[in-house]
Design an enzyme around this catalytic site. Structure first.
Site, short mmCIF file in Angstrom:
data_model
loop_
_atom_site.label_atom_id
_atom_site.label_comp_id
_atom_site.label_asym_id
_atom_site.label_seq_id
_atom_site.Cartn_x
_atom_site.Cartn_y
_atom_site.Cartn_z
N SER A 298 0.85 -1.20 0.00
CA SER A 298 0.00 0.00 0.00
C SER A 298 0.88 1.24 0.00
O SER A 298 2.02 1.20 0.50
CB SER A 298 -0.86 0.01 1.27
OG SER A 298 -1.48 1.27 1.44
N TYR B 295 -2.04 1.02 10.37
CA TYR B 295 -1.98 0.46 9.01
C TYR B 295 -0.65 0.81 8.34
O TYR B 295 -0.03 -0.04 7.69
CB TYR B 295 -3.16 1.00 8.20
CG TYR B 295 -3.29 0.43 6.81
CD1 TYR B 295 -3.38 -0.95 6.60
CD2 TYR B 295 -3.36 1.27 5.70
CE1 TYR B 295 -3.51 -1.47 5.32
CE2 TYR B 295 -3.50 0.75 4.41
CZ TYR B 295 -3.58 -0.61 4.22
OH TYR B 295 -3.72 -1.11 2.95
C1 8X3 Z 1 -4.80 1.83 0.53
C2 8X3 Z 1 -4.24 3.20 0.44
O1 8X3 Z 1 -4.25 5.55 1.39
O2 8X3 Z 1 -5.90 4.05 2.28
O3 8X3 Z 1 -3.94 0.88 1.02
O4 8X3 Z 1 -3.60 3.80 2.88
S1 8X3 Z 1 -4.52 4.16 1.82
#
Ligand code: 8X3
Length: 257
Positions: free
Chosen positions: A142, A155
């Protein structure tokens, strides 16, 4: 590697692609595209009914697998057999967008378990089969691993950890015939990514893509995977960063409304 070229490996006479998180989004789109291009696709995820439907549609197989469960991963490895041409580590995702000060560490654990340990476990289990087929392992990371953003701490950390692991793996197996590729998507409009992130709040999920006229969709990332694994085997796409044209950086998104 062209799916029509080289050696055919399994009982169907086709090259084998294993895709985790294949029940929706980028995983399902990649399964469809690789099947169109001649692969026998082993679709894996936790939701067997959806997987089976997809597998029936594309003439592939469905294997239920929870990438966080070692026994489940061992079952997947047994089911796919001794040769795997392509592994796409796509299972994972984001849970929550809270700042660190309000972090829910259960959500962090889930993100680390799926995006990092899950991808690691599946890769470890299938590495001998990938090596036997001189195959390619693709990690869907990502742009959360490119730059930190507010609310992304859990994340961004998980995806950065996955990226670090990809880098180590590529170094470790440089003497073996397995390509290690990373595809790093930015904002991709799928049905579930933002819905899961916002715990089922459709309106918050929709806001993410609001006003972005030409959105990146799962099929666009599938095409990046297909291209990467179709190149001659000496060509290794280390990392591909893919965003919609309207997203010049994580924070810089052009919206028409
Ligand atoms: C997806 C992109 O910007 O939501 O993995 O992290 S973001």
């Amino acid at each position: 590697m062209d799916s029509d070229a080289g050696h055919d490996h399994n009982a169907t006479g086709k090259k084998v692609a294993v895709i985790t998180g294949a029940s929706s989004g980028i995983g399902a789109a990649t399964a469809r595209l690789l099947a169109e291009h001649g692969f026998h696709v082993v679709c894996t995820a936790r939701r067997l009914a959806r997987l089976q439907e997809l597998a029936d549609e594309i003439g592939g197989s469905a294997v239920r697998c929870d990438v966080t469960d070692p026994r489940s991963v061992a079952g997947l490895s047994e089911a796919v057999g001794s040769r795997v041409d392509v592994l796409v580590n796509n299972a994972g995702g984001a849970v929550g967008l809270e700042p660190l000060a309000e972090a829910d560490f259960d959500a962090w654990r889930t993100m680390y378990d799926t995006n990092v340990l899950g991808a690691a476990q599946v890769t470890k289990a299938l590495l001998p089969a990938l090596e036997a087929a001189a195959g390619t392992v693709v990690f869907i990371t990502s742009t959360a691993a490119e730059t930190s953003y507010e609310g992304g701490s859990g994340y961004c950390a998980a995806k950065s950890a996955e990226r670090a692991m990809v880098g180590s793996l590529r170094l470790e197996i440089v003497d073996r015939p397995v390509r290690v590729c990373e595809i790093s998507p930015g904002m991709v409009h799928t049905q579930e990514f933002s819905l899961v992130r916002f715990h089922g709040d459709q309106s918050k999920a929709d806001d993410v893509y609001e006003g972005v006229a030409e959105r990146l969709v799962a099929a666009d990332i599938a095409e990046c995977v297909r291209w990467s694994v179709s190149l001659p085997s000496h060509v290794n796409i280390d990392r591909m960063v893919v965003r919609p044209r309207a997203q010049a950086a994580n924070h810089k998104v052009h919206r028409s409304s």
